[in-house]
Design a protein around this motif. Structure first.
Motif, PDB file in Angstrom:
ATOM      1  N   ALA A  70      30.468  83.592 -59.492  1.00 14.73           N
ATOM      2  CA  ALA A  70      30.313  84.050 -58.114  1.00 14.73           C
ATOM      3  C   ALA A  70      28.912  84.621 -57.886  1.00 14.73           C
ATOM      4  CB  ALA A  70      31.371  85.100 -57.770  1.00 14.73           C
ATOM      5  N   GLN A  71      28.353  85.219 -58.913  1.00 15.74           N
ATOM      6  CA  GLN A  71      26.975  85.708 -58.798  1.00 15.74           C
ATOM      7  C   GLN A  71      26.001  84.542 -58.660  1.00 15.74           C
ATOM      8  OE1 GLN A  71      25.483  88.749 -61.342  1.00 15.74           O
ATOM      9  NE2 GLN A  71      27.432  89.844 -61.445  1.00 15.74           N
ATOM     10  N   GLU A  72      26.289  83.474 -59.366  1.00 14.95           N
ATOM     11  CA  GLU A  72      25.442  82.289 -59.265  1.00 14.95           C
ATOM     12  C   GLU A  72      25.513  81.715 -57.842  1.00 14.95           C
ATOM     13  OE1 GLU A  72      23.248  81.052 -60.984  1.00 14.95           O
ATOM     14  OE2 GLU A  72      23.079  78.890 -60.635  1.00 14.95           O
ATOM     15  N   PHE A  73      26.715  81.660 -57.301  1.00 14.22           N
ATOM     16  CA  PHE A  73      26.876  81.190 -55.920  1.00 14.22           C
ATOM     17  C   PHE A  73      26.100  82.102 -54.967  1.00 14.22           C
ATOM     18  CE2 PHE A  73      28.954  80.999 -51.783  1.00 14.22           C
ATOM     19  CZ  PHE A  73      29.120  79.643 -51.579  1.00 14.22           C
ATOM     20  N   ALA A  74      26.252  83.405 -55.154  1.00 11.74           N
ATOM     21  CA  ALA A  74      25.564  84.379 -54.300  1.00 11.74           C
ATOM     22  C   ALA A  74      24.045  84.196 -54.397  1.00 11.74           C
ATOM     23  CB  ALA A  74      25.959  85.801 -54.688  1.00 11.74           C
ATOM     24  N   ARG A  75      23.557  83.968 -55.602  1.00 10.26           N
ATOM     25  CA  ARG A  75      22.123  83.799 -55.815  1.00 10.26           C
ATOM     26  C   ARG A  75      21.612  82.551 -55.092  1.00 10.26           C
ATOM     27  NH1 ARG A  75      18.601  81.248 -59.006  1.00 10.26           N
ATOM     28  NH2 ARG A  75      20.178  79.993 -60.047  1.00 10.26           N
ATOM     29  N   LEU A  76      22.356  81.470 -55.238  1.00  5.16           N
ATOM     30  CA  LEU A  76      21.904  80.206 -54.645  1.00  5.16           C
ATOM     31  C   LEU A  76      21.974  80.231 -53.120  1.00  5.16           C
ATOM     32  CD1 LEU A  76      23.391  77.609 -57.168  1.00  5.16           C
ATOM     33  CD2 LEU A  76      20.982  78.214 -56.829  1.00  5.16           C
ATOM     34  N   ILE A  77      23.042  80.788 -52.570  1.00  5.91           N
ATOM     35  CA  ILE A  77      23.133  80.802 -51.105  1.00  5.91           C
ATOM     36  C   ILE A  77      22.135  81.812 -50.525  1.00  5.91           C
ATOM     37  CG2 ILE A  77      25.089  82.441 -50.949  1.00  5.91           C
ATOM     38  CD1 ILE A  77      24.449  79.415 -48.646  1.00  5.91           C
ATOM     39  N   SER A  78      21.854  82.871 -51.263  1.00  6.97           N
ATOM     40  CA  SER A  78      20.858  83.838 -50.790  1.00  6.97           C
ATOM     41  C   SER A  78      19.473  83.202 -50.705  1.00  6.97           C
ATOM     42  CB  SER A  78      20.794  85.053 -51.723  1.00  6.97           C
ATOM     43  OG  SER A  78      22.014  85.750 -51.702  1.00  6.97           O
ATOM     44  N   ALA A  79      19.211  82.303 -51.625  1.00  2.00           N
ATOM     45  CA  ALA A  79      17.903  81.652 -51.669  1.00  2.00           C
ATOM     46  C   ALA A  79      17.815  80.464 -50.710  1.00  2.00           C
ATOM     47  CB  ALA A  79      17.610  81.187 -53.090  1.00  2.00           C
ATOM     48  N   ALA A  80      18.924  80.148 -50.058  1.00  2.00           N
ATOM     49  CA  ALA A  80      18.955  78.981 -49.174  1.00  2.00           C
ATOM     50  C   ALA A  80      19.095  79.422 -47.719  1.00  2.00           C
ATOM     51  CB  ALA A  80      20.121  78.066 -49.557  1.00  2.00           C
ATOM     52  N   ASP A  81      18.871  78.470 -46.823  1.00  5.28           N
ATOM     53  CA  ASP A  81      19.058  78.724 -45.399  1.00  5.28           C
ATOM     54  C   ASP A  81      20.455  78.328 -44.937  1.00  5.28           C
ATOM     55  OD1 ASP A  81      16.206  79.465 -44.659  1.00  5.28           O
ATOM     56  OD2 ASP A  81      15.928  77.560 -45.697  1.00  5.28           O
ATOM     57  N   GLY A  82      21.070  77.441 -45.708  1.00  7.71           N
ATOM     58  CA  GLY A  82      22.400  76.981 -45.337  1.00  7.71           C
ATOM     59  C   GLY A  82      23.018  76.185 -46.455  1.00  7.71           C
ATOM     60  N   MET A  83      24.237  75.686 -46.213  1.00 12.58           N
ATOM     61  CA  MET A  83      24.882  74.905 -47.278  1.00 12.58           C
ATOM     62  C   MET A  83      25.684  73.739 -46.714  1.00 12.58           C
ATOM     63  SD  MET A  83      28.016  77.370 -48.617  1.00 12.58           S
ATOM     64  CE  MET A  83      29.492  77.653 -47.608  1.00 12.58           C
ATOM     65  N   LEU A  84      25.775  72.716 -47.534  1.00 14.83           N
ATOM     66  CA  LEU A  84      26.615  71.555 -47.267  1.00 14.83           C
ATOM     67  C   LEU A  84      27.772  71.612 -48.260  1.00 14.83           C
ATOM     68  CD1 LEU A  84      23.653  69.035 -47.286  1.00 14.83           C
ATOM     69  CD2 LEU A  84      25.130  69.347 -45.291  1.00 14.83           C
ATOM     70  N   VAL A  85      29.001  71.553 -47.763  1.00 10.45           N
ATOM     71  CA  VAL A  85      30.157  71.601 -48.652  1.00 10.45           C
ATOM     72  C   VAL A  85      31.078  70.428 -48.346  1.00 10.45           C
ATOM     73  CG1 VAL A  85      32.125  72.955 -49.452  1.00 10.45           C
ATOM     74  CG2 VAL A  85      30.073  74.116 -48.636  1.00 10.45           C
ATOM     75  N   ALA A  86      31.366  69.635 -49.372  1.00 12.62           N
ATOM     76  CA  ALA A  86      32.387  68.594 -49.229  1.00 12.62           C
ATOM     77  C   ALA A  86      33.635  69.080 -49.930  1.00 12.62           C
ATOM     78  CB  ALA A  86      31.905  67.280 -49.838  1.00 12.62           C
ATOM     79  N   SER A  87      34.692  69.250 -49.161  1.00 16.56           N
ATOM     80  CA  SER A  87      35.898  69.881 -49.703  1.00 16.56           C
ATOM     81  C   SER A  87      37.126  69.016 -49.469  1.00 16.56           C
ATOM     82  CB  SER A  87      36.104  71.238 -49.027  1.00 16.56           C
ATOM     83  OG  SER A  87      37.352  71.772 -49.403  1.00 16.56           O
ATOM     84  N   PRO A  88      37.892  68.801 -50.522  1.00 14.43           N
ATOM     85  CA  PRO A  88      39.154  68.110 -50.305  1.00 14.43           C
ATOM     86  C   PRO A  88      40.123  68.993 -49.522  1.00 14.43           C
ATOM     87  CG  PRO A  88      39.035  68.918 -52.575  1.00 14.43           C
ATOM     88  CD  PRO A  88      37.712  69.209 -51.924  1.00 14.43           C
ATOM     89  N   GLU A  89      41.129  68.355 -48.948  1.00 15.45           N
ATOM     90  CA  GLU A  89      42.220  69.096 -48.311  1.00 15.45           C
ATOM     91  C   GLU A  89      43.376  69.152 -49.291  1.00 15.45           C
ATOM     92  OE1 GLU A  89      43.421  67.924 -44.269  1.00 15.45           O
ATOM     93  OE2 GLU A  89      45.473  67.809 -45.010  1.00 15.45           O
TER      94      GLU A  89
END
Lengths: 188, 188, 188, 188
Positions: A60-79
């Motif tokens: 979760a820290q890795e996710f936080a680090r990456l999204i903090s360094a980005a302007d936005g995100m693209l997520v492809a998610s199954p249902e």
């Protein structure tokens, strides 16, 4: 502009993984895209006692680090079961405990591939809720790919030109949206 | 009639754990209630490859076994980020792969305790979706307990008699509903 | 920048009407705000045959005209039966038939006043769906005012300074968001 | 057992009207079904002042009367803008003001026909919310008919035998569910 991209599926041979690769490639025209494996965000099941004892786990820290360094995100998610995957929600639950909440003010574009005819759209509507609740600007345009098992050509693009063009247009629109909202983009 | 009961929280000192104990006790007047720890359903993060290689994990099999042996279930679930906990959704995602789907035709009553004023109701509305999508009859009556940190008396009941009475009445209504729907109940 | 503002209530003495007046006033610092009565958008019940025979009714055309001339909108909407008001959805259903869809690309900020403790938040989550489905950028920040019947001072502001400050801050954030997204704003 | 049935569409040539006729016919094997026109429930736009001055309008009273006399209802509803029709929500908003709330304790089965591939399922999930919020037991099984403009044979049944069989089975399941819950049925 920087975008984080990932598929919310742990399966090696996932249709959403192929879809996010394609979306990341399309976004590459106007942004620097970091495409990561969902396994990079592996975390235990959320447990308030674990949080108190050990803090936010590495994934979760890795996710936080990456999204903090980005302007936005693209997520492809199954249902899964008419809603978002528990795995993705569990990750969000951990990340939501970081301060400041690293999702706030970032943009998101949601995509979904499925082998059925509905294309995963119900799951994406449920995914919007925690993301928006945490302060993300989630694009109203969501890309769903039905019959995913028959949709991809050997080179990874979509066989039907119309679907490929629609994906590229929607991603380009998202890059534009993110650019307008990003202070980072405006500074440069 | 048999009911399964659990709180969807791993935290030892959880308000939802206290709430489900109270609800289970109230249901005990008209049903045999099996109150279990959420840890009994510990499972890995859902992964289609893991499913193919190893089958449904033990924690999800235990959930499947218990709900199959019951007529319905009582679940007290916290709200995380305006939605259901990822942990609970992850469990549902595993259990949904069992055949026949063991949730189908069973009843459910949803409860939530929170330390805020909204009482967790938004999370419960999102929890309904996968449960109903999998064929459960989810009671329209949902019990939410706001300000949970000030709500419990030393004996585990609710300090405000009105809240206690409302909980007992709602649980009794659920037992009646389950009794009408249960073939097991009708046979006996 | 121009913003449309209205309360989705026909009642003369509506709490949401007071709330939207306050929000419009707060927005007035950074935008030209057109505050209109919901009655300006009176329309018949949606009927495809009526649409074919007579086209889009005057009230929906007025809404389309005003939102087309604006960069975004502020809507204060009551919660009816855990969802958005049928009246507001009926208006959206008519407006959605205009081409191009006049809501697309505009921003929206949602507010709700209620005399209960939940403040109308469940209705706002349901209101997001058709607006986002039609292409609006709906601010993740939503303002809810619980206990509205005790909330307003004689001068129309909120008695509790904290609530007033939070409203002003959220509206200011929305004005900033809209400014970034508006081509109109960028041109000037 | 008595069931109320209607399509939530005012259009004369509505696919949902055809679908509800078929569902009502299927239910006729096990129940007395009253199939009514949606126009029977015509009401003004909801307005609290109108309610105070004139009470609940005739169309909502008619709905209240019919559902009170029934054990449950079948509703075929189009999807408008990813949600339920404003017309249907507006009717529910009026009916919800009757005391006792006449929907409470009744069952409902939801159906939707659409000319697209998703079949209206998103609208039905939004329709569940006010109905369940008002105390209805809404069947988890929902019937959606995609490509409705090509689905019906001249005799009003569905061309694809599999779709017809699935509809009949789902309606029969709903009649059984309603029978178990209805005190009326148990008495007779």
């Amino acid at each position: 502009m920087r975008l984080l991209a990932f598929a919310a599926s742990l399966r090696a041979d996932s249709w959403n993984r192929r879809l996010i690769a394609l979306a990341a490639s399309a976004a590459g025209a106007g942004a620097e895209v970091e495409l990561v494996e969902f396994h990079a965000f592996d975390v235990p099941l959320f447990d308030g006692d674990l949080l108190s004892a050990l803090g936010i786990p590495a994934g979760a820290q890795e996710f936080a680090r990456l999204i903090s360094a980005a302007d936005g995100m693209l997520v492809a998610s199954p249902e899964y079961n008419f809603s978002l995957p528990g795995t993705l929600k569990n990750l969000i639950d951990w990340v939501s405990r970081a301060r400041p909440v690293p999702l706030r003010g970032k943009t998101a574009m949601l995509l979904s591939a499925s082998t059925g005819q509905v294309g995963g759209i119900r799951g994406l509507w449920q995914l919007r809720i925690p993301l928006e609740g945490l302060g993300m600007i989630v694009s109203p345009d969501m890309y769903t790919l039905p019959w995913a098992d028959k949709a991809f050509a050997d080179d990874g693009t979509l066989k039907e030109p119309e679907r490929q063009t629609r994906l590229e247009g929607m991603v380009a629109g998202f890059v534009t949206l993110t650019g307008k909202l990003s202070s980072r983009a405006l500074e440069s």
